[in-house]
Design an enzyme around this catalytic site. Structure first.
Site, PDB file in Angstrom:
ATOM      1  CB  THR A   1     -12.165   9.925 -27.121  1.00 60.55           C
ATOM      2  OG1 THR A   1     -12.413  11.307 -27.965  1.00 60.55           O
ATOM      3  CG2 THR A   1     -13.821  10.470 -26.787  1.00 60.55           C
TER       4      THR A   1
ATOM      5  CG  ASP B   1     -15.338  15.951 -41.417  1.00 56.44           C
ATOM      6  OD1 ASP B   1     -14.946  16.335 -39.954  1.00 56.44           O
ATOM      7  OD2 ASP B   1     -15.399  14.708 -40.877  1.00 56.44           O
TER       8      ASP B   1
END
Lengths: 113, 555
Positions: B173, B299
């Site tokens: 992306t 994360d």
């Protein structure tokens, strides 16, 4: 006479049930094990688009809380072959896994008692 | 003889300046070339700052849309437009477009196709963040992990290079970076058990020049920070464009979280995940690394922008790198050496660490993290979305402040045993949200040296757009509910807004053309918060991507 009435009533009740089943196609509640497997698969495979525990705004992906609980065929077709933004999963998810996810979705995420 | 030498020197320079767009142009950035926007981040320093002042605190009330362009796309629109000589180049996941920057008229549109299966391995929105431009070519990535070059004049595809198989969890992306004549790209997929890397490509041919793994393997001394074969699925994605300092000849690129999240599945520091790497753009060689969150369970992906600035520290001008890290701390690092200068909280609630050790730069784990590392479930702040997510900040060298869309969210975190299966998630954790009653986000004006805010502007549904600041005393940001907003850079007071038709997740840019200052931003909801937060309030915000361009209405 009482027996006859009971028989007729029973037949009508059964007929009513079977009509209701044919109309709604509702399936029996899944086993707790199948539901748990589905919830786990949903969390890891579906939730990043369809939201945690199926809660999502429905503006990007289908709001599965609104998916008809008698829509087995439609569900399997969408998961296997993809539909709109939904990618196809048939080459990676096994039949029993889709079955478990369906068990989770068709109960609205509510664990069977 | 002197004339001859001069002629030879000019001839040598001509090939550079004769092309549509050169290394020299790229070096200027929006701060020195206000008629174009040639770099992702509006400059190699990623400051997203413009010296333009036509649109300012006094005039912003006259800001009106001058055109709107439909992307014909219902995904998350996070692409940053590039503007060169009156042509605006912008992307979606499904197309690259060239538009007349003044009128919005489409010049060409080049469609992108990828296999229907691809979105399976994209965790957080179907996104493309834009093009890089160099010598008449545009470079972009595709969701199924290809890098392509297009002719900027026609949109015709000139080359296509395949980075890696998407079926193993890899996607792209990122907007490429062109540094010292090399096209540099990152990769996505740390939630799918990839082994992350950064690639260098030849802009002329698409030839693969180098690959630097962000998860150290056995051939790297830091490979010992991964037990056994765990490096093979170690994560370390690189999905946000790096910054570049041509003087140091270094590219600064952030790296993502570990795969899986469960820290007990790969004990060790897990280099180079959750780090910033200083790379030589010609070779990809790592000059230094700084790791923000060793053996990260949460994360706390560190891919987001590494902003470069020259700050006066202790009376000394210092070349620094600034990062509002997902882990909740704001870092200032000496970008020449990679040494930490300071790290301070920029969000109100951090429970995973007690602070950052000023000498080693390592976090001091809290009891919460000690328990998580023993396999216990805990409530953790910030959440997996971080103190700030991908939404790029802006640094205004005039005010010395960093303007950032920050988050105020925690999570219920439970490590579980991960199971790797190619093409499926490899999380190793179960999470639920711990949401505050009030605002879930604040646009903050942060002092980089202290982490403290000069002002904060709350938002119940957090903002996820890029931020831009200008010398006109303004800060621009957007809301997921569609409002594109302008704030006073000194006070945080909202001065203006315009309601777009979908949520704003785009990255604003500005330029000046024929005496008019323009501002462009993409609208189109569909990113990670929309998909994954379970925020039902966004049901009233429809998808639908488009580009809005604004200018001042004549008096």
């Amino acid at each position: 006479m009482k027996v006859l009435t009971c028989l007729i009533a029973g037949t009508l009740f059964c007929a009513g049930l079977s009509i209701a089943h044919a109309q709604t196609g509702e399936e029996p509640a899944p086993s707790p094990e199948q539901f748990a497997k589905g919830a786990n698969l949903f969390a890891h495979t579906c939730s990043h688009c369809h939201g945690p525990e199926m809660v999502n705004p429905g503006n990007f992906s289908f709001d599965l809380r609104k998916f008809p609980h008698d829509g087995r065929e439609r569900f399997f077709n969408s998961v296997r072959n993809g539909k709109k933004a939904m990618p196809p999963w048939k080459d990676i998810l096994h039949q029993d896994e889709i079955e478990a996810i369906w068990a989770y979705v068709r109960t609205g995420g509510v664990a069977p008692q | 003889m002197r004339k001859l030498l001069l002629a030879a020197a000019l001839a040598a320079l001509c090939p550079l300046t004769g092309f549509a767009q050169s290394t020299g142009d790229l070096l200027k950035g929006a701060q020195n070339d206000t008629s174009n926007v040639l770099n992702y981040g509006m400059g190699y320093n990623l400051q997203r700052f413009s010296p333009l002042t036509d649109i300012n605190r006094d005039t912003v009330k006259r800001l009106v849309p001058v055109w709107n362009y439909s992307y014909d796309d219902n995904k998350s629109e996070e692409s940053q437009p590039i503007v060169y000589q009156g042509v605006l180049y912008v992307t979606t996941n499904a197309a690259t477009m060239a538009l007349d920057a003044k009128t919005g008229q489409q010049i060409w549109k080049s469609k992108i196709e990828y296999p229907d299966e691809t979105p399976r391995i994209v965790c957080c929105g179907i996104i493309n963040r834009g093009v890089a431009m160099y010598e008449g070519k545009l470079f972009r990535t595709t969701l199924d992990a290809n890098v392509i070059a297009l002719d900027a004049k026609t949109g015709k595809e000139l080359w296509r290079s395949h980075a890696i198989d998407f079926k193993d969890g890899y996607s792209m992306t990122v907007a490429p970076l062109v540094a010292d004549g090399v096209v540099i790209t990152g990769i996505s997929g740390a939630e799918y058990g990839i082994r992350g890397f950064i690639d260098g490509w030849d802009p002329e041919t698409g030839k693969h020049l180098w690959r630097t793994y962000t998860v150290a393997g056995p051939d790297d001394p830091n490979g010992k920070t991964w037990p056994g074969d765990t490096y093979k699925h170690g994560g370390g994605s690189t999905w946000i464009t790096g910054s570049y300092d041509p003087e140091l000849h270094s590219v600064f690129w952030g790296t993502g979280n570990t795969g899986s999240w469960n820290p007990t599945s790969h004990p060790g520091d897990n280099l180079y995940t959750c780090s910033v790497l200083a790379l030589d753009p010609k070779t990809g060689q790592i000059k230094w690394h700084f790791q923000f969150s060793p053996n990260d369970p949460y994360d706390y992906d560190s891919v987001a922008e590494m902003v470069l600035a020259d700050l006066t520290i202790g009376g000394k001008p210092t070349k620094v790198l600034m990062d509002a890290n997902r882990n909740g701390y704001f870092y200032v690092i000496d970008r020449t050496t990679g040494k930490l200068i300071t790290a301070n909280p920029y969000v109100d609630k951090i429970t995973w660490a007690k602070g950052i050790d000023p000498e080693s730069g390592r976090p001091i784990p809290s009891e919460v993290t000690d328990k998580v590392r023993k396999g216990e479930a805990q409530e953790v702040w910030p959440s997996a979305l971080g103190g700030k997510n991908w939404s790029p900040v802006s640094f205004n060298p005039g005010t010395g402040l960093v303007y950032a869309n920050t988050l105020n969210m925690g999570m219920q975190y439970k490590p579980v045993t991960p199971e790797f299966r190619a093409g499926l998630t490899y999380w190793g954790a179960e999470i639920g949200w711990a949401m505050p009653d009030g605002p879930r986000g604040f646009l903050k004006a942060i002092d980089p040296m202290t982490g403290k805010s000069k002002w904060e502007n709350p938002s119940d549904i957090p903002r996820f757009s890029g931020v831009m600041s200008t010398a006109g005393g303004l800060v621009f940001a957007g809301k997921l509910t569609g409002e594109f907003e302008a704030f006073d850079a000194d006070t945080g007071k909202k001065l203006w807004q315009f309601k777009t038709g979908s949520g704003v997740e785009g990255q604003p840019v500005t330029w000046r053309q024929d005496g008019v200052q323009y501002i462009a931003v993409s609208s189109g909801i569909g990113g990670v918060y929309n998909m994954f937060s379970g925020d039902d309030r966004l049901a009233k915000v429809p998808a639908g991507g488009s580009l809005w361009v604004f200018a001042l209405m004549p008096q």
